[in-house]
Design a protein around this motif. Sequence first.
Motif, PDB file in Angstrom:
ATOM      1  N   ASP A  72       0.831  -1.214   0.000  1.00  0.00           N
ATOM      2  CA  ASP A  72       0.000   0.000   0.000  1.00  0.00           C
ATOM      3  C   ASP A  72       0.856   1.251   0.000  1.00  0.00           C
ATOM      4  O   ASP A  72       0.588   2.211  -0.721  1.00  0.00           O
ATOM      5  CB  ASP A  72      -0.881   0.036   1.266  1.00  0.00           C
ATOM      6  CG  ASP A  72      -1.963  -1.032   1.213  1.00  0.00           C
ATOM      7  OD1 ASP A  72      -2.207  -1.546   0.099  1.00  0.00           O
ATOM      8  OD2 ASP A  72      -2.539  -1.329   2.276  1.00  0.00           O
ATOM      9  N   ILE A  73       1.884   1.234   0.857  1.00  0.00           N
ATOM     10  CA  ILE A  73       2.718   2.437   0.982  1.00  0.00           C
ATOM     11  C   ILE A  73       3.493   2.668  -0.305  1.00  0.00           C
ATOM     12  O   ILE A  73       3.590   3.792  -0.804  1.00  0.00           O
ATOM     13  CB  ILE A  73       3.689   2.316   2.183  1.00  0.00           C
ATOM     14  CG1 ILE A  73       2.921   2.055   3.482  1.00  0.00           C
ATOM     15  CG2 ILE A  73       4.521   3.580   2.302  1.00  0.00           C
ATOM     16  CD1 ILE A  73       3.793   1.772   4.688  1.00  0.00           C
ATOM     17  N   GLN A  74       4.029   1.574  -0.852  1.00  0.00           N
ATOM     18  CA  GLN A  74       4.823   1.699  -2.078  1.00  0.00           C
ATOM     19  C   GLN A  74       3.959   2.261  -3.207  1.00  0.00           C
ATOM     20  O   GLN A  74       4.401   3.105  -3.982  1.00  0.00           O
ATOM     21  CB  GLN A  74       5.390   0.327  -2.467  1.00  0.00           C
ATOM     22  CG  GLN A  74       6.568   0.398  -3.425  1.00  0.00           C
ATOM     23  CD  GLN A  74       7.753   1.144  -2.834  1.00  0.00           C
ATOM     24  OE1 GLN A  74       8.143   0.920  -1.698  1.00  0.00           O
ATOM     25  NE2 GLN A  74       8.295   2.077  -3.599  1.00  0.00           N
ATOM     26  N   GLU A  75       2.704   1.787  -3.265  1.00  0.00           N
ATOM     27  CA  GLU A  75       1.804   2.275  -4.303  1.00  0.00           C
ATOM     28  C   GLU A  75       1.539   3.768  -4.106  1.00  0.00           C
ATOM     29  O   GLU A  75       1.524   4.549  -5.067  1.00  0.00           O
ATOM     30  CB  GLU A  75       0.493   1.490  -4.202  1.00  0.00           C
ATOM     31  CG  GLU A  75      -0.299   1.486  -5.490  1.00  0.00           C
ATOM     32  CD  GLU A  75      -1.581   0.664  -5.327  1.00  0.00           C
ATOM     33  OE1 GLU A  75      -1.461  -0.516  -4.923  1.00  0.00           O
ATOM     34  OE2 GLU A  75      -2.665   1.208  -5.581  1.00  0.00           O
ATOM     35  N   TYR A  76       1.395   4.169  -2.839  1.00  0.00           N
ATOM     36  CA  TYR A  76       1.180   5.598  -2.554  1.00  0.00           C
ATOM     37  C   TYR A  76       2.372   6.417  -3.027  1.00  0.00           C
ATOM     38  O   TYR A  76       2.222   7.466  -3.649  1.00  0.00           O
ATOM     39  CB  TYR A  76       0.953   5.806  -1.046  1.00  0.00           C
ATOM     40  CG  TYR A  76       0.619   7.247  -0.720  1.00  0.00           C
ATOM     41  CD1 TYR A  76      -0.681   7.728  -0.868  1.00  0.00           C
ATOM     42  CD2 TYR A  76       1.617   8.131  -0.315  1.00  0.00           C
ATOM     43  CE1 TYR A  76      -0.985   9.056  -0.616  1.00  0.00           C
ATOM     44  CE2 TYR A  76       1.321   9.465  -0.058  1.00  0.00           C
ATOM     45  CZ  TYR A  76       0.022   9.917  -0.210  1.00  0.00           C
ATOM     46  OH  TYR A  76      -0.273  11.233   0.029  1.00  0.00           O
ATOM     47  N   PHE A  77       3.593   5.917  -2.745  1.00  0.00           N
ATOM     48  CA  PHE A  77       4.799   6.645  -3.180  1.00  0.00           C
ATOM     49  C   PHE A  77       4.870   6.683  -4.708  1.00  0.00           C
ATOM     50  O   PHE A  77       5.260   7.690  -5.293  1.00  0.00           O
ATOM     51  CB  PHE A  77       6.065   5.976  -2.633  1.00  0.00           C
ATOM     52  CG  PHE A  77       6.300   6.229  -1.161  1.00  0.00           C
ATOM     53  CD1 PHE A  77       5.773   7.350  -0.535  1.00  0.00           C
ATOM     54  CD2 PHE A  77       7.067   5.342  -0.406  1.00  0.00           C
ATOM     55  CE1 PHE A  77       5.994   7.583   0.820  1.00  0.00           C
ATOM     56  CE2 PHE A  77       7.301   5.571   0.945  1.00  0.00           C
ATOM     57  CZ  PHE A  77       6.758   6.684   1.561  1.00  0.00           C
ATOM     58  N   GLU A  78       4.513   5.570  -5.338  1.00  0.00           N
ATOM     59  CA  GLU A  78       4.590   5.551  -6.803  1.00  0.00           C
ATOM     60  C   GLU A  78       3.664   6.596  -7.410  1.00  0.00           C
ATOM     61  O   GLU A  78       3.994   7.219  -8.415  1.00  0.00           O
ATOM     62  CB  GLU A  78       4.276   4.139  -7.328  1.00  0.00           C
ATOM     63  CG  GLU A  78       5.576   3.366  -7.572  1.00  0.00           C
ATOM     64  CD  GLU A  78       5.480   1.876  -7.309  1.00  0.00           C
ATOM     65  OE1 GLU A  78       4.414   1.288  -7.571  1.00  0.00           O
ATOM     66  OE2 GLU A  78       6.488   1.303  -6.832  1.00  0.00           O
ATOM     67  N   ASP A  79       2.513   6.815  -6.782  1.00  0.00           N
ATOM     68  CA  ASP A  79       1.568   7.805  -7.307  1.00  0.00           C
ATOM     69  C   ASP A  79       1.953   9.236  -6.934  1.00  0.00           C
ATOM     70  O   ASP A  79       1.588  10.181  -7.630  1.00  0.00           O
ATOM     71  CB  ASP A  79       0.158   7.531  -6.751  1.00  0.00           C
ATOM     72  CG  ASP A  79      -0.389   6.214  -7.272  1.00  0.00           C
ATOM     73  OD1 ASP A  79       0.121   5.752  -8.316  1.00  0.00           O
ATOM     74  OD2 ASP A  79      -1.305   5.647  -6.637  1.00  0.00           O
ATOM     75  N   ASN A  80       2.650   9.399  -5.815  1.00  0.00           N
ATOM     76  CA  ASN A  80       2.814  10.760  -5.303  1.00  0.00           C
ATOM     77  C   ASN A  80       4.245  11.279  -5.251  1.00  0.00           C
ATOM     78  O   ASN A  80       4.461  12.463  -4.978  1.00  0.00           O
ATOM     79  CB  ASN A  80       2.215  10.858  -3.892  1.00  0.00           C
ATOM     80  CG  ASN A  80       0.716  10.691  -3.926  1.00  0.00           C
ATOM     81  OD1 ASN A  80      -0.009  11.609  -4.254  1.00  0.00           O
ATOM     82  ND2 ASN A  80       0.253   9.478  -3.627  1.00  0.00           N
ATOM     83  N   TYR A  81       5.238  10.421  -5.482  1.00  0.00           N
ATOM     84  CA  TYR A  81       6.623  10.887  -5.425  1.00  0.00           C
ATOM     85  C   TYR A  81       6.930  11.738  -6.645  1.00  0.00           C
ATOM     86  O   TYR A  81       6.504  11.442  -7.749  1.00  0.00           O
ATOM     87  CB  TYR A  81       7.597   9.704  -5.395  1.00  0.00           C
ATOM     88  CG  TYR A  81       9.050  10.142  -5.288  1.00  0.00           C
ATOM     89  CD1 TYR A  81       9.595  10.456  -4.054  1.00  0.00           C
ATOM     90  CD2 TYR A  81       9.847  10.282  -6.427  1.00  0.00           C
ATOM     91  CE1 TYR A  81      10.914  10.878  -3.941  1.00  0.00           C
ATOM     92  CE2 TYR A  81      11.169  10.708  -6.328  1.00  0.00           C
ATOM     93  CZ  TYR A  81      11.690  11.006  -5.083  1.00  0.00           C
ATOM     94  OH  TYR A  81      12.991  11.432  -4.976  1.00  0.00           O
ATOM     95  N   GLU A  82       7.653  12.817  -6.434  1.00  0.00           N
ATOM     96  CA  GLU A  82       8.178  13.561  -7.585  1.00  0.00           C
ATOM     97  C   GLU A  82       9.606  14.004  -7.323  1.00  0.00           C
ATOM     98  O   GLU A  82      10.015  14.154  -6.167  1.00  0.00           O
ATOM     99  CB  GLU A  82       7.277  14.744  -7.923  1.00  0.00           C
ATOM    100  CG  GLU A  82       6.861  15.574  -6.724  1.00  0.00           C
ATOM    101  CD  GLU A  82       5.675  16.480  -7.061  1.00  0.00           C
ATOM    102  OE1 GLU A  82       5.884  17.431  -7.816  1.00  0.00           O
ATOM    103  OE2 GLU A  82       4.568  16.214  -6.561  1.00  0.00           O
ATOM    104  N   GLU A  83      10.338  14.215  -8.400  1.00  0.00           N
ATOM    105  CA  GLU A  83      11.725  14.682  -8.276  1.00  0.00           C
ATOM    106  C   GLU A  83      11.714  16.105  -7.735  1.00  0.00           C
ATOM    107  O   GLU A  83      10.752  16.846  -7.933  1.00  0.00           O
ATOM    108  CB  GLU A  83      12.421  14.675  -9.643  1.00  0.00           C
ATOM    109  CG  GLU A  83      12.562  13.302 -10.280  1.00  0.00           C
ATOM    110  CD  GLU A  83      13.507  12.380  -9.517  1.00  0.00           C
ATOM    111  OE1 GLU A  83      14.470  12.886  -8.896  1.00  0.00           O
ATOM    112  OE2 GLU A  83      13.267  11.149  -9.530  1.00  0.00           O
ATOM    113  N   GLY A  84      12.798  16.481  -7.070  1.00  0.00           N
ATOM    114  CA  GLY A  84      12.972  17.871  -6.650  1.00  0.00           C
ATOM    115  C   GLY A  84      12.230  18.255  -5.387  1.00  0.00           C
ATOM    116  O   GLY A  84      12.010  19.434  -5.132  1.00  0.00           O
ATOM    117  N   LEU A  85      11.804  17.283  -4.586  1.00  0.00           N
ATOM    118  CA  LEU A  85      11.162  17.603  -3.305  1.00  0.00           C
ATOM    119  C   LEU A  85      12.146  18.297  -2.369  1.00  0.00           C
ATOM    120  O   LEU A  85      13.338  17.988  -2.393  1.00  0.00           O
ATOM    121  CB  LEU A  85      10.699  16.314  -2.615  1.00  0.00           C
ATOM    122  CG  LEU A  85       9.587  15.476  -3.234  1.00  0.00           C
ATOM    123  CD1 LEU A  85       9.427  14.183  -2.445  1.00  0.00           C
ATOM    124  CD2 LEU A  85       8.288  16.266  -3.239  1.00  0.00           C
TER     125      LEU A  85
END
Lengths: 245, 234
Positions: free
Chosen positions: A173-186
Amino acid sequence: MQGNQQQQAYDRGITIFSPDGRLYQVEYAREAVKRGSASVGVRTEDGVVLAADRQARSDLIERDSIEKTHKIDDHIAIASAGHVADARKLIDFARRRAQVNRLRYDEPMGVEPLTKAITDTIQDYTQTGGARPFGVSLIVGGMENGEPRLFETDPSGTPYEWSALAVGGGREDIQEYFEDNYEEGLTLEQGVGLALEGLAEPDDDGLDPDGVDLQTVDEDGVLTVGQDVIEEHLDERDLLGGDDE
Amino acid sequence: MNPDMNLDPTGDDAIDPYSPELGSIATENGDKENVTKTGTTTVGLATEEGVVIATDRRASLGGRFVSNKNVVKVDQIHPTAAMTLVGSVGGAQSFIRTLRSEASLYETRRDEPMSINALATLAGNFARGGPFFAIHPILGGVDEEGSHVYTIDPAGGVMEDDYAVTGSGMQLAYGTLEGEYNPELSTEEARELATRAVQAASERDTGSGNGLVIAEITDEGVEIEEFDDLAEAL
């Protein structure tokens, strides 16, 4: 009967492959990791964020005694999921290795070489008779030549590098959340937010700030983020759970 | 196996910061009278473009008999670093081989070359922890931070300087360098100054002579040239 006995042999012996090429003890060790509470890592532009869910089985337990993120050296920290006692052995190994690097080369240990030293050790425990694999996955995060780096070690002794990852219970679940919401340059601040959102993802009840262990590593070193800051972040995102509710 | 120092169930992964990872260092308990010594004058100068190292080519027995007239006493140990052989020839040669393989292993594993400071630290640790008593090399190299000249003494002392001399002719060579060195020297000027320093030592030190070897180290690599006659180098 004969077949059954053979099956038991490769099921029990860590150094024995099954006929289809699997190492059952290593796979069981992965199961042990899944039974642990989750830890997450997020790599940002300025540094890395490590966060862990430290569930207490009783209100009487001192939360600070449940250590899930660990400072390794001035520029590296590790979060763990799985057997805490197994993790501690690897944490101490990593701390010694980081200091040996300073003694030997007068320079800080790189995150990648440290991860590989740890995974080489983990691998030894999958190929040595009488040994048991480490029932733990680690997230190794830190700064290397001014660059944030984030790695995972698994019970087989394989290293992986990630932008953002979760290990332990609720990983999918967490990995899926990161895959949808992670972006470069945070920014590091945004990384802390994303890490907490990920950690809160599997459970609808939100997070108790007291039950989160959070460290950041950037150019200034390893910082343990305080409960009040975690609470602010959770409150902003409407993820605040805990005892009062 | 001491379980506090080591996690490897096979017991062989503990790294001693003071000894090589590959093999062990042979002890020098042989016939010390007849050990070939370089005697030697080795000079290292840092410039903005790189490092110039100059050495003589004589090996001797106690500085009284010339046992070899064309020893190349500077060797590459890293893509952009070189070290001089000073003192016991056997000790210096194995020291150089050991450092070269350690530097190579470090680079292969980490996909980046060692910094010169790391290389000097490792060399100092080996000199301190190992039985290379009779060596006194110069390490010259170039890395991201620029040009570096280090001396490594027999007890493991590591000192960085803009210029340095080691070997039996050091006082003569230093006499030539003092007041003449400045950090803005071009490579050509540094070559000339280093050559004159080795030349002065070769004239008066019985442990130094028989021509010249020059190494030029830049961020591109290491080039080593030999000269029978010092005048050719100028």
